[in-house]
Design a protein around this motif. Structure first.
Motif, PDB file in Angstrom:
ATOM      1  N   ASN A 102       0.823  -1.205   0.000  1.00 30.74           N
ATOM      2  CA  ASN A 102       0.000   0.000   0.000  1.00 30.74           C
ATOM      3  C   ASN A 102       0.860   1.259   0.000  1.00 30.74           C
ATOM      4  N   GLU A 103       2.052   1.184  -0.601  1.00 27.70           N
ATOM      5  CA  GLU A 103       2.973   2.312  -0.588  1.00 27.70           C
ATOM      6  C   GLU A 103       3.300   2.820  -1.985  1.00 27.70           C
ATOM      7  N   TYR A 104       3.424   4.147  -2.056  1.00 29.92           N
ATOM      8  CA  TYR A 104       3.803   4.826  -3.286  1.00 29.92           C
ATOM      9  C   TYR A 104       4.956   5.778  -2.983  1.00 29.92           C
ATOM     10  N   LYS A 105       5.864   5.912  -3.929  1.00 29.55           N
ATOM     11  CA  LYS A 105       6.971   6.862  -3.813  1.00 29.55           C
ATOM     12  C   LYS A 105       6.482   8.184  -4.396  1.00 29.55           C
ATOM     13  N   VAL A 106       6.712   9.271  -3.650  1.00 29.02           N
ATOM     14  CA  VAL A 106       6.323  10.604  -4.081  1.00 29.02           C
ATOM     15  C   VAL A 106       7.581  11.454  -4.170  1.00 29.02           C
ATOM     16  N   LYS A 107       7.800  12.051  -5.336  1.00 24.79           N
ATOM     17  CA  LYS A 107       8.971  12.903  -5.527  1.00 24.79           C
ATOM     18  C   LYS A 107       8.485  14.328  -5.757  1.00 24.79           C
ATOM     19  N   ALA A 125       4.063   7.673   0.469  1.00 27.72           N
ATOM     20  CA  ALA A 125       2.630   7.737   0.766  1.00 27.72           C
ATOM     21  C   ALA A 125       2.191   6.321   1.116  1.00 27.72           C
ATOM     22  N   THR A 126       1.687   6.144   2.327  1.00 23.39           N
ATOM     23  CA  THR A 126       1.253   4.835   2.804  1.00 23.39           C
ATOM     24  C   THR A 126      -0.233   4.884   3.117  1.00 23.39           C
ATOM     25  N   THR A 185      -0.674   8.369   5.072  1.00 27.25           N
ATOM     26  CA  THR A 185       0.384   9.189   5.663  1.00 27.25           C
ATOM     27  C   THR A 185       1.426   9.478   4.601  1.00 27.25           C
ATOM     28  N   LEU A 186       1.956  10.676   4.678  1.00 25.17           N
ATOM     29  CA  LEU A 186       3.027  11.107   3.790  1.00 25.17           C
ATOM     30  C   LEU A 186       4.226  11.352   4.685  1.00 25.17           C
ATOM     31  N   SER A 187       5.256  10.542   4.531  1.00 23.95           N
ATOM     32  CA  SER A 187       6.428  10.629   5.404  1.00 23.95           C
ATOM     33  C   SER A 187       7.694  10.704   4.570  1.00 23.95           C
ATOM     34  N   GLY A 188       8.748  11.186   5.213  1.00 18.69           N
ATOM     35  CA  GLY A 188      10.021  11.328   4.519  1.00 18.69           C
ATOM     36  C   GLY A 188      11.162  11.360   5.512  1.00 18.69           C
ATOM     37  N   ASP A 190      13.915  16.214   6.948  1.00 22.42           N
ATOM     38  CA  ASP A 190      13.412  17.520   6.523  1.00 22.42           C
ATOM     39  C   ASP A 190      11.911  17.496   6.195  1.00 22.42           C
ATOM     40  N   TRP A 191      11.212  16.472   6.685  1.00 24.39           N
ATOM     41  CA  TRP A 191       9.785  16.351   6.402  1.00 24.39           C
ATOM     42  C   TRP A 191       9.032  15.897   7.655  1.00 24.39           C
ATOM     43  N   ASN A 192       7.969  16.603   8.006  1.00 26.26           N
ATOM     44  CA  ASN A 192       7.097  16.194   9.111  1.00 26.26           C
ATOM     45  C   ASN A 192       6.028  15.268   8.552  1.00 26.26           C
ATOM     46  N   THR A 193       5.862  14.118   9.148  1.00 25.04           N
ATOM     47  CA  THR A 193       4.853  13.160   8.683  1.00 25.04           C
ATOM     48  C   THR A 193       3.472  13.780   8.824  1.00 25.04           C
TER      49      THR A 193
END
Length: 188
Positions: free
Chosen positions: A132-137, A149-150, A158-161, A164-167
Motif C-alpha cells: 500500500n505504498e507509493y513513492k512521491v517525488k 505515501a502509505t 500518511t506522507l512521510s520522509g 526535513d519532512w514532518n509526517t
C-alpha cells in the motif's frame, strides 16, 4: 441420421455441463472472506489496467463487506485488497493545512498553508512501490529525498520522509476539492 442426433445430444449435454461448471467457478471466485474472517455478503471487485501517458500501469481494486451489524465498512476497502491501492483523488489534512491530489498520469500537486513562511504549492510525480505504498517525488529544492505515501486500514494516508519532512496524515477528500481555495481557507 440417428447417430447424428445422438452426437448432437451428447454435444449439447457436454456444453450444458461446461457452462454449469464455468458458472460455479465464477460464483466460487466471487465469494471472499476478509482477513478478519467475515464473509462478504456483498462483493464488488474491479481490476483494470490502464497505461498512462508516462507508460506506467495503474490498477485499482476494492472490496466491501458487511460487519456483524449489517453495516458496510467503507474504510476497509484498503485492507481487504491484495492488489495495490489506487491513490488517484484528492486528500487533505485540515489540522496541518495541507492537501494533495494524485492524478491518473503519475503526477500530482501538494499545497500547504504555512503559518510562518510563504505557502507551499509544489508539483510531484508518484510511482507504485509495493503493498500500500507509493513513492512521491516533490519538485521542491527544500525536500531532499523521496517521500512515501502509505495507505492504512482506517482509510487514511500518511506522507512521510526524511529529517526535513514532518509526517502528515491525510483523509480522502471530495473529488471537487479546489487546492487554491483550500490554501485560502487555511491561510487565516
Amino acid at each position: 441420421m440417428k447417430k447424428l442426433r445422438s452426437f448432437y445430444k451428447v454435444l449439447i449435454a457436454l456444453l450444458v455441463l461446461l457452462f454449469v461448471e464455468f458458472g460455479v467457478f465464477i460464483i466460487t471466485n466471487n465469494l471472499s472472506t476478509s482477513s478478519n474472517g467475515k464473509i462478504a455478503s456483498s462483493s464488488s471487485s474491479t481490476y483494470s489496467d490502464k497505461t498512462s501517458s508516462n507508460g506506467k500501469i495503474a490498477s485499482s481494486s476494492s472490496s466491501t463487506y458487511s460487519d456483524e451489524n449489517g453495516g458496510n465498512d467503507y474504510n476497509n476497502q484498503y485492507s481487504q485488497s491484495t492488489k495495490k491501492v489506487d491513490p488517484i483523488g484528492m486528500w487533505k489534512d485540515d489540522d496541518d493545512g495541507a492537501a494533495l491530489s494524485f492524478n491518473g498520469n503519475g503526477t500530482g500537486r501538494y499545497v500547504y498553508a504555512d503559518p510562518t513562511n510563504s505557502d507551499t504549492d509544489d508539483h510531484f510525480t508518484w510511482d507504485y512501490v509495493g503493498g500500500n505504498e507509493y513513492k512521491v517525488k516533490l519538485d521542491d529544492p527544500d525536500v531532499s529525498g523521496d517521500l512515501t505515501a502509505t495507505f492504512h486500514d482506517d482509510g487514511t494516508m500518511t506522507l512521510s520522509g526524511g529529517s526535513d519532512w514532518n509526517t502528515e496524515t491525510f483523509r480522502q477528500a471530495s473529488p471537487n476539492l479546489d487546492l487554491d481555495e483550500f490554501l485560502e481557507q487555511h491561510d487565516n
